[in-house]
Design an enzyme around this catalytic site. Structure first.
Site, PDB file in Angstrom:
ATOM      1  N   LYS A 163       0.824  -1.215   0.000  1.00 21.30           N
ATOM      2  CA  LYS A 163       0.000   0.000   0.000  1.00 21.30           C
ATOM      3  C   LYS A 163       0.860   1.268   0.000  1.00 21.30           C
ATOM      4  O   LYS A 163       0.581   2.210  -0.750  1.00 21.30           O
ATOM      5  CB  LYS A 163      -0.914  -0.036   1.217  1.00 21.30           C
ATOM      6  CG  LYS A 163      -1.697   1.228   1.488  1.00 21.30           C
ATOM      7  CD  LYS A 163      -2.714   0.998   2.582  1.00 21.30           C
ATOM      8  CE  LYS A 163      -2.089   0.562   3.883  1.00 21.30           C
ATOM      9  NZ  LYS A 163      -1.423   1.622   4.639  1.00 21.30           N
ATOM     10  N   ARG A 172      -9.111   3.495   9.588  1.00 20.37           N
ATOM     11  CA  ARG A 172      -8.643   2.152   9.910  1.00 20.37           C
ATOM     12  C   ARG A 172      -9.771   1.315  10.508  1.00 20.37           C
ATOM     13  O   ARG A 172      -9.598   0.148  10.804  1.00 20.37           O
ATOM     14  CB  ARG A 172      -7.532   2.318  10.931  1.00 20.37           C
ATOM     15  CG  ARG A 172      -6.557   1.181  11.020  1.00 20.37           C
ATOM     16  CD  ARG A 172      -5.480   1.261   9.958  1.00 20.37           C
ATOM     17  NE  ARG A 172      -4.245   0.662  10.412  1.00 20.37           N
ATOM     18  CZ  ARG A 172      -3.041   1.110  10.103  1.00 20.37           C
ATOM     19  NH1 ARG A 172      -2.901   2.169   9.333  1.00 20.37           N
ATOM     20  NH2 ARG A 172      -1.973   0.493  10.515  1.00 20.37           N
ATOM     21  N   ARG A 213      10.079  -6.508   5.281  1.00 22.64           N
ATOM     22  CA  ARG A 213      10.141  -5.069   4.961  1.00 22.64           C
ATOM     23  C   ARG A 213      11.273  -4.361   5.707  1.00 22.64           C
ATOM     24  O   ARG A 213      11.487  -4.610   6.891  1.00 22.64           O
ATOM     25  CB  ARG A 213       8.796  -4.464   5.373  1.00 22.64           C
ATOM     26  CG  ARG A 213       8.589  -3.030   5.037  1.00 22.64           C
ATOM     27  CD  ARG A 213       7.145  -2.711   4.963  1.00 22.64           C
ATOM     28  NE  ARG A 213       6.449  -2.795   6.254  1.00 22.64           N
ATOM     29  CZ  ARG A 213       5.157  -2.575   6.394  1.00 22.64           C
ATOM     30  NH1 ARG A 213       4.426  -2.277   5.347  1.00 22.64           N
ATOM     31  NH2 ARG A 213       4.592  -2.664   7.574  1.00 22.64           N
ATOM     32  N   ARG A 257      11.246  -2.204  11.289  1.00 16.14           N
ATOM     33  CA  ARG A 257      10.416  -1.652  12.368  1.00 16.14           C
ATOM     34  C   ARG A 257      10.138  -2.756  13.380  1.00 16.14           C
ATOM     35  O   ARG A 257       9.814  -3.874  12.996  1.00 16.14           O
ATOM     36  CB  ARG A 257       9.090  -1.172  11.787  1.00 16.14           C
ATOM     37  CG  ARG A 257       9.100   0.297  11.444  1.00 16.14           C
ATOM     38  CD  ARG A 257       7.943   0.676  10.587  1.00 16.14           C
ATOM     39  NE  ARG A 257       6.662   0.201  11.084  1.00 16.14           N
ATOM     40  CZ  ARG A 257       5.534   0.291  10.386  1.00 16.14           C
ATOM     41  NH1 ARG A 257       5.548   0.815   9.187  1.00 16.14           N
ATOM     42  NH2 ARG A 257       4.410  -0.133  10.883  1.00 16.14           N
ATOM     43  N   ARG A 306      -2.828  -6.492  14.014  1.00 13.12           N
ATOM     44  CA  ARG A 306      -3.090  -5.519  12.940  1.00 13.12           C
ATOM     45  C   ARG A 306      -3.960  -6.148  11.854  1.00 13.12           C
ATOM     46  O   ARG A 306      -4.867  -5.518  11.325  1.00 13.12           O
ATOM     47  CB  ARG A 306      -1.768  -5.004  12.355  1.00 13.12           C
ATOM     48  CG  ARG A 306      -1.125  -3.943  13.253  1.00 13.12           C
ATOM     49  CD  ARG A 306       0.375  -3.948  13.157  1.00 13.12           C
ATOM     50  NE  ARG A 306       0.854  -3.349  11.922  1.00 13.12           N
ATOM     51  CZ  ARG A 306       2.150  -3.303  11.593  1.00 13.12           C
ATOM     52  NH1 ARG A 306       3.053  -3.813  12.381  1.00 13.12           N
ATOM     53  NH2 ARG A 306       2.515  -2.730  10.469  1.00 13.12           N
TER      54      ARG A 306
HETATM   55  P1  AMP Z   1       1.191   1.893   9.876  1.00  8.39           P
HETATM   56  O1  AMP Z   1       2.507   2.538   9.620  1.00  8.39           O
HETATM   57  O2  AMP Z   1       0.115   2.394   8.974  1.00  8.39           O
HETATM   58  O3  AMP Z   1       1.263   0.400   9.925  1.00  8.39           O
HETATM   59  O4  AMP Z   1       0.741   2.351  11.342  1.00  8.39           O
HETATM   60  C1  AMP Z   1       1.506   1.989  12.471  1.00  8.39           C
HETATM   61  C2  AMP Z   1       0.638   2.032  13.714  1.00  8.39           C
HETATM   62  O5  AMP Z   1       0.112   3.359  13.914  1.00  8.39           O
HETATM   63  C3  AMP Z   1      -0.597   1.144  13.691  1.00  8.39           C
HETATM   64  O6  AMP Z   1      -0.314  -0.206  14.020  1.00  8.39           O
HETATM   65  C4  AMP Z   1      -1.474   1.826  14.734  1.00  8.39           C
HETATM   66  O7  AMP Z   1      -1.048   1.534  16.045  1.00  8.39           O
HETATM   67  C5  AMP Z   1      -1.197   3.298  14.466  1.00  8.39           C
HETATM   68  N1  AMP Z   1      -2.148   3.837  13.476  1.00  8.39           N
HETATM   69  C6  AMP Z   1      -1.910   4.120  12.171  1.00  8.39           C
HETATM   70  N2  AMP Z   1      -3.025   4.579  11.566  1.00  8.39           N
HETATM   71  C7  AMP Z   1      -3.989   4.591  12.513  1.00  8.39           C
HETATM   72  C8  AMP Z   1      -5.362   4.949  12.514  1.00  8.39           C
HETATM   73  N3  AMP Z   1      -5.991   5.395  11.419  1.00  8.39           N
HETATM   74  N4  AMP Z   1      -6.063   4.830  13.673  1.00  8.39           N
HETATM   75  C9  AMP Z   1      -5.459   4.385  14.791  1.00  8.39           C
HETATM   76  N5  AMP Z   1      -4.174   4.009  14.857  1.00  8.39           N
HETATM   77  C10 AMP Z   1      -3.436   4.117  13.736  1.00  8.39           C
END
Ligand code: AMP
Length: 223
Positions: A13, A88, A127, A166, A178
């Site tokens: 994505k 999300r 990743r 990460r 997730r």
């Molecule tokens: P990502 O980099 O998109 O995988 O986001 C990393 C982490 O940030 C996620 O596992 C959540 O803990 C938090 N996060 C990202 N986007 C959201 C969202 N829209 N709502 C709540 N938590 C979020």
């Protein structure tokens, strides 16, 4: 052009988002990046968000929703935006849709990258993040974006920058959480996507082929 992009963690994505962002020249807003920047700067927002992120849980809506709605009001969003990582869940989808309706802002496209759970998981664990640029994709398990080798280790395939994994990408329990959220059709991300299917133009793309094939299909469908 205002666009949402959905896909499970590990579906490519972020990579496809960067390609779409470039094509339309819109602001690329990634919720996860905003949170990580705040964590590394030690802001109040970062402190509040860190515990949830480390566990693979969503940061609560009362923190995330206003943060994004305010971000969309900034100047660089006037020419359009691509929102990645938000909404999300169903509640965030409803909050966003209602806020856009209220402000008279059109949602042009909703992109859904479709990928099964097992493949997504394998891709996450491979990743690697480039220290110099978030938009340099590297994955030790995907040949097309495999990092370059140097001194027995890996460096960014685009710029030779240092790579790191990460912590939440290496944590199987966190990945599981997730994905539980993403594939949840009742209140999770998939429920949010289904909500938009009745309200916006949703473009589905198969995330299984390589980066180039996926982006070609996507750009063709975006017209
Ligand atoms: P990502 O980099 O998109 O995988 O986001 C990393 C982490 O940030 C996620 O596992 C959540 O803990 C938090 N996060 C990202 N986007 C959201 C969202 N829209 N709502 C709540 N938590 C979020």
């Amino acid at each position: 052009m205002n666009i949402l992009i959905f896909g499970p963690n590990g579906s490519g994505k972020g990579t496809q988002g960067a390609i779409v962002q470039k094509k339309f020249g819109v602001a690329h807003i990634e919720t996860g990046v905003i949170f990580r920047e705040n964590i590394s700067k030690g802001t109040d927002l970062g402190k509040k968000a860190k515990g949830y992120i480390d566990k693979g849980e969503l940061v609560p809506d009362d923190i995330t929703v206003p943060m994004i709605l305010n971000r969309l009001k900034e100047n660089d969003c006037k020419g359009g935006w691509l929102l990645d990582g938000f909404p999300r869940n169903l509640a965030q989808a409803q909050a966003l849709y209602e806020a856009l309706q209220k402000e008279g802002i059109k949602l042009d496209y909703v992109i859904e990258i479709v990928l099964d759970r097992q493949t997504s998981k394998n891709r996450i664990m491979g990743r690697r993040l480039c220290a110099k640029d978030n938009n340099h994709p590297n994955n030790i398990y995907i040949d097309a974006i495999k990092p370059a080798e140097k001194n027995g280790g890996f460096v960014c395939r685009v710029c030779g920058g240092e790579l790191s994994a990460r912590a939440d990408d290496q944590d199987e329990a966190a990945i599981g959480k997730r994905h539980d959220i993403y594939y949840d059709t009742k209140t999770g991300t998939t429920a949010g996507i289904n909500y938009f299917k009745k309200r916006a133009v949703v473009i589905g793309v198969d995330g299984l082929p390589g980066v180039k094939e996926v982006s070609e299909e996507l750009l063709k469908k975006l017209g």
